[in-house]
Design a protein around this motif. Structure first.
Motif, PDB file in Angstrom:
ATOM      1  N   CYS A  49       0.847  -1.205   0.000  1.00  0.00           N
ATOM      2  CA  CYS A  49       0.000   0.000   0.000  1.00  0.00           C
ATOM      3  C   CYS A  49       0.878   1.250   0.000  1.00  0.00           C
ATOM      4  O   CYS A  49       0.624   2.209  -0.756  1.00  0.00           O
ATOM      5  N   ASP A  50       1.906   1.246   0.869  1.00  0.00           N
ATOM      6  CA  ASP A  50       2.819   2.396   0.953  1.00  0.00           C
ATOM      7  C   ASP A  50       3.509   2.627  -0.391  1.00  0.00           C
ATOM      8  O   ASP A  50       3.691   3.779  -0.816  1.00  0.00           O
ATOM      9  N   ARG A  68       1.187   4.306  -2.810  1.00  0.00           N
ATOM     10  CA  ARG A  68       1.074   5.752  -2.479  1.00  0.00           C
ATOM     11  C   ARG A  68       2.309   6.490  -2.994  1.00  0.00           C
ATOM     12  O   ARG A  68       2.195   7.563  -3.591  1.00  0.00           O
ATOM     13  N   HIS A 119       2.310   6.702  -6.763  1.00  0.00           N
ATOM     14  CA  HIS A 119       1.302   7.688  -7.206  1.00  0.00           C
ATOM     15  C   HIS A 119       1.821   9.105  -6.990  1.00  0.00           C
ATOM     16  O   HIS A 119       1.683   9.973  -7.851  1.00  0.00           O
ATOM     17  N   PHE A 146      -4.510   0.203  -4.901  1.00  0.00           N
ATOM     18  CA  PHE A 146      -4.668   0.448  -3.462  1.00  0.00           C
ATOM     19  C   PHE A 146      -5.876  -0.303  -2.919  1.00  0.00           C
ATOM     20  O   PHE A 146      -5.811  -0.906  -1.840  1.00  0.00           O
TER      21      PHE A 146
END
Lengths: 93, 178
Positions: free
Chosen positions: B45-46, B49, B52, B66
């Protein structure tokens, strides 16, 4: 392993059912179901044998360990009792 | 319970404790593996991020990845909750097995004490017979030696402890042997 076989049996039975409902030949599907059922029986037997071997091994290990513990207990008891006094020769005629 | 029966009880309890302990360790290892998968998924997930933010992913791409990762985390969390419950159950089983082993060891201790009592009782009877024999011999020897031999105290003076035991039924004080 049994879970996988159960899944495969379910899928084969579904395909047989679909073929039946669609009026298609079912011989191959029936054979597939029978083969998987034989595999399941074989797996059950193998697991029963494995369980029996494991239970026997455990029973033997328990018997050996119990004999060891009992022998140690008897040794401790024997070691704790002083030797019996020796009888002197009688002086009485 | 005989020593043999108590020994069997101890052996069975030892084996049961070993099995439950191994099951507890396995359950804990499985829970730890799932926790590691959760951590790895959260790192994913990190990364999404970060990618992105660095414009390596479009809004749509990042949103999709995500959402997938979050769904994985949610599923893994549920699996982890179930695994932790299994660990709790396995720990209780281990505690119960340990308590059972304690009971078994207490039974063995009792059985051993009972057998030791019987053995020492036989020894006490041997000592009794030996003492009586000695006193009888002392009487004969005293007569031959021209010494007084009338009555017990002429040939043998029992200790005050032995006298109290025989006359008054007093149990001698216990002495711990080194």
């Amino acid at each position: 392993m049994l879970d996988q076989l159960a899944g495969r049996l379910q899928a084969a039975q579904n395909r047989l059912r679909s073929a039946l409902l669609a009026g298609q030949p079912t011989a191959a599907h029936r054979q597939a179901v029978a083969t998987i059922q034989t595999d399941i029986d074989g797996e059950f037997q193998r697991q029963r044998q494995t369980d029996a071997e494991r239970d026997q091994h455990r029973a033997e290990a328990t018997t050996r360990r119990a004999a060891e513990i009992a022998a140690e207990a008897h040794q401790r008891i024997a070691a704790s009792i002083p030797k019996a006094p020796t009888k002197p020769r009688s002086t009485q005629a | 319970m005989t020593i043999e029966a108590a020994a069997r009880f101890v052996a069975q309890s030892e084996l049961a404790l070993k099995a439950t302990y191994e099951a507890e360790v396995d359950a804990a290892a499985r829970a730890a593996q799932i926790a590691e998968r959760i951590a790895a998924t959260e790192r994913r997930c990190d990364q999404v991020r970060a990618d992105h933010a660095a414009k390596k992913l479009t809004d749509v791409e990042a949103g999709g990845l995500f959402a997938l990762a979050q769904a994985d985390v949610a599923d893994l969390a549920e699996l982890h909750r179930a695994a932790v419950e299994l660990v709790g159950h396995a720990t209780e089983q281990t505690r119960a097995a340990a308590a059972e082993l304690s009971r078994a060891e207490a039974e063995l201790s009792r059985a051993e004490a009972a057998a030791q009592f019987e053995a020492l009782s036989e020894h006490a009877a041997e000592l009794d017979e030996a003492l009586c024999y000695c006193v009888s011999e002392l009487s004969v020897l005293a007569r031959r030696a021209g010494r007084p031999s009338n009555g017990l105290t002429a040939v043998f003076r029992p200790s005050s402890t032995l006298s109290a035991m025989i006359r008054l039924g007093q149990i001698p004080p216990h002495r711990e042997t080194a």
